[in-house]
Motif scaffolding. Sequence first.
Motif, PDB file in Angstrom:
ATOM      1  N   ASN A   6      -6.432 -15.050  69.614  1.00  0.00           N
ATOM      2  CA  ASN A   6      -6.681 -16.455  69.927  1.00  0.00           C
ATOM      3  C   ASN A   6      -8.165 -16.793  70.046  1.00  0.00           C
ATOM      4  O   ASN A   6      -8.520 -17.837  70.585  1.00  0.00           O
ATOM      5  CB  ASN A   6      -5.976 -16.847  71.223  1.00  0.00           C
ATOM      6  CG  ASN A   6      -4.484 -16.751  71.109  1.00  0.00           C
ATOM      7  OD1 ASN A   6      -3.862 -15.929  71.755  1.00  0.00           O
ATOM      8  ND2 ASN A   6      -3.898 -17.581  70.258  1.00  0.00           N
ATOM      9  N   ARG A   7      -9.030 -15.911  69.558  1.00  0.00           N
ATOM     10  CA  ARG A   7     -10.473 -16.146  69.645  1.00  0.00           C
ATOM     11  C   ARG A   7     -11.082 -16.233  68.249  1.00  0.00           C
ATOM     12  O   ARG A   7     -10.723 -15.457  67.364  1.00  0.00           O
ATOM     13  CB  ARG A   7     -11.163 -15.016  70.408  1.00  0.00           C
ATOM     14  CG  ARG A   7     -10.859 -15.067  71.887  1.00  0.00           C
ATOM     15  CD  ARG A   7     -11.601 -13.982  72.601  1.00  0.00           C
ATOM     16  NE  ARG A   7     -10.695 -12.827  72.705  1.00  0.00           N
ATOM     17  CZ  ARG A   7     -11.063 -11.601  72.980  1.00  0.00           C
ATOM     18  NH1 ARG A   7     -12.318 -11.305  73.169  1.00  0.00           N
ATOM     19  NH2 ARG A   7     -10.170 -10.634  73.078  1.00  0.00           N
ATOM     20  N   ILE A   8     -11.999 -17.152  68.082  1.00  0.00           N
ATOM     21  CA  ILE A   8     -12.785 -17.211  66.852  1.00  0.00           C
ATOM     22  C   ILE A   8     -13.928 -16.227  67.043  1.00  0.00           C
ATOM     23  O   ILE A   8     -14.679 -16.316  68.013  1.00  0.00           O
ATOM     24  CB  ILE A   8     -13.329 -18.629  66.601  1.00  0.00           C
ATOM     25  CG1 ILE A   8     -12.174 -19.611  66.415  1.00  0.00           C
ATOM     26  CG2 ILE A   8     -14.247 -18.639  65.389  1.00  0.00           C
ATOM     27  CD1 ILE A   8     -12.611 -21.057  66.286  1.00  0.00           C
ATOM     28  N   ASP A  13     -16.451 -18.951  60.711  1.00  0.00           N
ATOM     29  CA  ASP A  13     -15.333 -19.761  61.215  1.00  0.00           C
ATOM     30  C   ASP A  13     -15.833 -20.841  62.173  1.00  0.00           C
ATOM     31  O   ASP A  13     -15.333 -21.966  62.172  1.00  0.00           O
ATOM     32  CB  ASP A  13     -14.297 -18.879  61.892  1.00  0.00           C
ATOM     33  CG  ASP A  13     -13.586 -17.960  60.903  1.00  0.00           C
ATOM     34  OD1 ASP A  13     -13.543 -18.300  59.708  1.00  0.00           O
ATOM     35  OD2 ASP A  13     -13.092 -16.898  61.340  1.00  0.00           O
ATOM     36  N   TYR A  14     -16.809 -20.479  63.010  1.00  0.00           N
ATOM     37  CA  TYR A  14     -17.428 -21.483  63.897  1.00  0.00           C
ATOM     38  C   TYR A  14     -18.048 -22.594  63.054  1.00  0.00           C
ATOM     39  O   TYR A  14     -17.828 -23.781  63.292  1.00  0.00           O
ATOM     40  CB  TYR A  14     -18.540 -20.849  64.746  1.00  0.00           C
ATOM     41  CG  TYR A  14     -18.095 -20.234  66.041  1.00  0.00           C
ATOM     42  CD1 TYR A  14     -17.967 -20.995  67.185  1.00  0.00           C
ATOM     43  CD2 TYR A  14     -17.824 -18.877  66.121  1.00  0.00           C
ATOM     44  CE1 TYR A  14     -17.588 -20.433  68.383  1.00  0.00           C
ATOM     45  CE2 TYR A  14     -17.436 -18.299  67.308  1.00  0.00           C
ATOM     46  CZ  TYR A  14     -17.318 -19.072  68.444  1.00  0.00           C
ATOM     47  OH  TYR A  14     -16.930 -18.513  69.625  1.00  0.00           O
ATOM     48  N   THR A  17     -15.523 -24.873  61.325  1.00  0.00           N
ATOM     49  CA  THR A  17     -14.831 -25.762  62.260  1.00  0.00           C
ATOM     50  C   THR A  17     -15.738 -26.898  62.705  1.00  0.00           C
ATOM     51  O   THR A  17     -15.318 -28.056  62.763  1.00  0.00           O
ATOM     52  CB  THR A  17     -14.321 -24.972  63.478  1.00  0.00           C
ATOM     53  OG1 THR A  17     -13.464 -23.930  63.018  1.00  0.00           O
ATOM     54  CG2 THR A  17     -13.560 -25.865  64.439  1.00  0.00           C
ATOM     55  N   ASN A  36      -6.289 -24.437  60.038  1.00  0.00           N
ATOM     56  CA  ASN A  36      -6.607 -23.139  59.444  1.00  0.00           C
ATOM     57  C   ASN A  36      -5.325 -22.582  58.837  1.00  0.00           C
ATOM     58  O   ASN A  36      -4.532 -21.936  59.523  1.00  0.00           O
ATOM     59  CB  ASN A  36      -7.167 -22.186  60.497  1.00  0.00           C
ATOM     60  CG  ASN A  36      -7.603 -20.878  59.908  1.00  0.00           C
ATOM     61  OD1 ASN A  36      -7.447 -20.634  58.719  1.00  0.00           O
ATOM     62  ND2 ASN A  36      -8.151 -20.024  60.740  1.00  0.00           N
ATOM     63  N   SER A  39      -4.195 -18.817  59.308  1.00  0.00           N
ATOM     64  CA  SER A  39      -3.845 -18.286  60.628  1.00  0.00           C
ATOM     65  C   SER A  39      -2.520 -18.866  61.107  1.00  0.00           C
ATOM     66  O   SER A  39      -2.203 -20.020  60.837  1.00  0.00           O
ATOM     67  CB  SER A  39      -4.954 -18.629  61.624  1.00  0.00           C
ATOM     68  OG  SER A  39      -4.605 -18.185  62.898  1.00  0.00           O
ATOM     69  N   ARG A  43      -6.708 -20.673  67.537  1.00  0.00           N
ATOM     70  CA  ARG A  43      -7.895 -19.896  67.885  1.00  0.00           C
ATOM     71  C   ARG A  43      -8.934 -20.812  68.521  1.00  0.00           C
ATOM     72  O   ARG A  43      -9.128 -21.944  68.077  1.00  0.00           O
ATOM     73  CB  ARG A  43      -8.496 -19.234  66.646  1.00  0.00           C
ATOM     74  CG  ARG A  43      -7.558 -18.239  66.002  1.00  0.00           C
ATOM     75  CD  ARG A  43      -8.219 -17.433  64.914  1.00  0.00           C
ATOM     76  NE  ARG A  43      -8.987 -18.256  63.997  1.00  0.00           N
ATOM     77  CZ  ARG A  43      -9.901 -17.782  63.162  1.00  0.00           C
ATOM     78  NH1 ARG A  43     -10.179 -16.507  63.132  1.00  0.00           N
ATOM     79  NH2 ARG A  43     -10.547 -18.585  62.328  1.00  0.00           N
ATOM     80  N   GLY A  45     -13.007 -21.182  70.129  1.00  0.00           N
ATOM     81  CA  GLY A  45     -14.376 -20.698  70.173  1.00  0.00           C
ATOM     82  C   GLY A  45     -15.170 -21.583  71.115  1.00  0.00           C
ATOM     83  O   GLY A  45     -14.831 -22.759  71.317  1.00  0.00           O
ATOM     84  N   ASP A  81      -7.956 -24.182  64.458  1.00  0.00           N
ATOM     85  CA  ASP A  81      -9.117 -23.621  65.134  1.00  0.00           C
ATOM     86  C   ASP A  81      -9.741 -24.722  65.982  1.00  0.00           C
ATOM     87  O   ASP A  81      -9.877 -25.862  65.521  1.00  0.00           O
ATOM     88  CB  ASP A  81     -10.151 -23.114  64.134  1.00  0.00           C
ATOM     89  CG  ASP A  81      -9.717 -21.843  63.432  1.00  0.00           C
ATOM     90  OD1 ASP A  81      -8.735 -21.225  63.872  1.00  0.00           O
ATOM     91  OD2 ASP A  81     -10.368 -21.468  62.443  1.00  0.00           O
TER      92      ASP A  81
END
Length: 117
Positions: A6-8, A13-14, A17, A36, A39, A43, A45, A81
């Motif tokens: 569940n984490r970016i 990806d950051y 997003t 996303n 996935s 997720r 971040g 995300d």
Amino acid sequence: MLAKANRITRGADYKATVRRGIRATDTNTVTYLRPNPDSQVVRFGFIVAKTVGTANRRNLVRRRLKAIAHELLPEMTPGVDVVIRALPGSAQAEWATLHEEVTRSVSRITSRGNPRR
């Protein structure tokens, strides 16, 4: 605590997003949400810059945001995300204020339409 799934974790990806996601701005936070298709989970971040304050204050804000994200997980549709950027005012914000802002921002974005296009 958020599970690894569940984490970016990747900078790309950051970046994707923040640049291509739907944005909701509030007093202490800016929330970005992007579908996303690769996935099957939600997720999160977090971006907490030095403008927020000292390392202790930044870590406190980050822990609060992670706890809020953990509470939001069951309510969200898989395959998105979410990046939450803390603004300088978040250092003085109470837990309830941050919780309300992030929850309201996520619900505003998801109510604009299906975030998973």
